[in-house]
Design an enzyme around this catalytic site. Structure first.
Site, PDB file in Angstrom:
ATOM      1  N   CYS A  48      67.339  11.956  68.742  1.00 50.37           N
ATOM      2  CA  CYS A  48      68.249  11.238  69.189  1.00 50.37           C
ATOM      3  C   CYS A  48      69.778  11.481  69.542  1.00 50.37           C
ATOM      4  O   CYS A  48      70.378  11.780  68.564  1.00 50.37           O
ATOM      5  CB  CYS A  48      68.343   9.828  68.625  1.00 50.37           C
ATOM      6  SG  CYS A  48      69.177   8.666  69.693  1.00 50.37           S
TER       7      CYS A  48
ATOM      8  N   LYS B 107      58.842   2.923  72.081  1.00 50.35           N
ATOM      9  CA  LYS B 107      60.053   3.253  72.022  1.00 50.35           C
ATOM     10  C   LYS B 107      60.230   3.505  70.566  1.00 50.35           C
ATOM     11  O   LYS B 107      59.806   3.000  69.446  1.00 50.35           O
ATOM     12  CB  LYS B 107      60.985   2.054  72.346  1.00 50.35           C
ATOM     13  CG  LYS B 107      62.463   2.084  71.955  1.00 50.35           C
ATOM     14  CD  LYS B 107      63.110   3.113  72.870  1.00 50.35           C
ATOM     15  CE  LYS B 107      64.610   3.312  72.241  1.00 50.35           C
ATOM     16  NZ  LYS B 107      65.432   4.263  73.214  1.00 50.35           N
TER      17      LYS B 107
HETATM   18  C1  DHB Z   1      67.564   7.075  72.237  1.00 50.06           C
HETATM   19  C2  DHB Z   1      67.838   8.506  72.977  1.00 50.06           C
HETATM   20  C3  DHB Z   1      66.867   9.393  72.731  1.00 50.06           C
HETATM   21  O1  DHB Z   1      66.858  10.488  73.391  1.00 50.06           O
HETATM   22  C4  DHB Z   1      66.030   9.214  71.550  1.00 50.06           C
HETATM   23  O2  DHB Z   1      65.459  10.299  71.385  1.00 50.06           O
HETATM   24  C5  DHB Z   1      66.062   8.112  70.808  1.00 50.06           C
HETATM   25  C6  DHB Z   1      66.873   7.182  71.166  1.00 50.06           C
HETATM   26  C7  DHB Z   1      68.361   5.867  72.692  1.00 50.06           C
HETATM   27  O3  DHB Z   1      69.624   6.183  73.139  1.00 50.06           O
HETATM   28  O4  DHB Z   1      68.109   4.857  72.683  1.00 50.06           O
END
Ligand code: DHB
Length: 311
Positions: free
Chosen positions: A131, A45
């Site tokens: 993001c 993540k």
């Molecule tokens: C999140 C979503 C994304 O598309 C990303 O690249 C990084 C984080 C999120 O909302 O956590």
């Protein structure tokens, strides 16, 4: 023997399929599950410097043709993922894994990358420039000036293998401008694409996720044509040292085949992994191999980038 093995940044992977950042990668338990599946590797993540709770729930919803999410970067903080990866490279010295990260500001991004550079991490770093879900924070890679500034500053000190996760672009001029910037730097890969940002899904008379009045990143079947276009546009424009990771709309072996045909060297699975669990890797790999066998292709090199045009 048909093989789906691949190489990224000079590292070998037994399979070209892996998770997309954000799915099945928040905790060590989830990462272990991907590691022990048919996937070739995993990506964590996206980590910020410190732990983040993320946006209020519900913040991820599977829908018939894909998914919508506004997670807001919930994660356990850089040290959690880095410590785990440092242990893993001792216990699994023959495998390579991806660390995804981004700061809440350019300064924090540099702090994080300097920590990674100073550590013994031998894997691959993916800097997330896309993001779409943190209120008030635009997707970095839609701002070419900021993107170029960050990359020029990063490569002044960062010498480990580094790639970037990109949002989808929708204009040929933007493909040209973005590629011209990326070609100036020793990037190992670009990953196309993150979710299509800020879509709206409605059920009955209501949105389906709480943050941002229901606006969220769209994944799954909705986004495959956009993903394939981005993979191929960058495959055509980037110097050959910059590889492409294809992400977006991979439900079947046929979808993975199309990403590779467009130029991908690795293919990530997000929404489908969320819907189906890690068994998806085995299924999609088997489907991809069956297509390759039918066409007489033994390895990805036999068809990577060889998309046919109508003259
Ligand atoms: C999140 C979503 C994304 O598309 C990303 O690249 C990084 C984080 C999120 O909302 O956590």
């Amino acid at each position: 023997m048909t093989t789906t093995k691949t190489k990224i940044a000079g590292f070998d992977f037994d399979n070209c399929l892996m998770n997309a950042a954000g799915v099945a990668c928040m905790t060590v338990e989830e990462l272990e599950e991907v590691k022990n599946s048919a996937a070739g590797t995993f990506v964590t993540k996206t980590a910020t410097l410190d732990f983040r709770q993320g946006n209020p729930e519900p913040r991820y919803q599977d829908v018939p043709l894909g998914s919508i999410n506004s997670m807001g970067l919930p994660n356990n903080g850089l040290d959690y993922y880095l410590d785990y990866l440092l242990e893993l490279q001792e216990s699994e010295p023959n495998r390579t894994f991806f660390l995804s990260l981004v700061g809440m500001s350019p300064e924090e991004t540099h702090t994080i990358l300097q920590k990674v550079q100073a550590s013994d991490f031998k894997g691959i770093t993916e800097l997330n420039l896309s993001c779409p879900n943190v209120p008030g924070k635009p997707q970095i890679a839609y701002d070419f000036e900021t993107t170029e500034k960050i990359l020029s500053e990063v490569f002044a000190y960062f010498t480990n293998p580094l790639g970037i996760k990109l949002p989808p672009y929708f204009d040929i001029v933007h493909f040209d401008q973005a590629a011209a910037i990326f070609n100036k730097y020793p990037l190992k890969f670009v990953n196309c694409v993150n979710s299509i940002g800020n879509g709206l899904y409605i059920k009955d008379e209501s949105v389906v996720i709480r943050p941002k009045n229901g606006f969220g990143g769209i994944g799954g079947q909705y986004i495959k044509p956009t993903a394939l276009a981005n993979v191929h546009a960058f495959y055509q424009r980037l110097k050959p040292e910059i590889q492409i990771i294809g992400t977006g709309g991979v439900l079947t072996g046929r979808d993975a085949f199309e990403h590779i045909l467009c130029g991908a060297s690795m293919v990530q699975v997000g929404t489908t992994l969320h819907k189906e669990g890690v068994v998806a890797f085995e299924r999609i790999t088997a489907e991809l191999k069956a297509i390759m066998e039918e066409k007489g292709y033994e390895s990805l090199e036999d068809f990577r980038g060889k998309l046919k045009y109508i003259d």
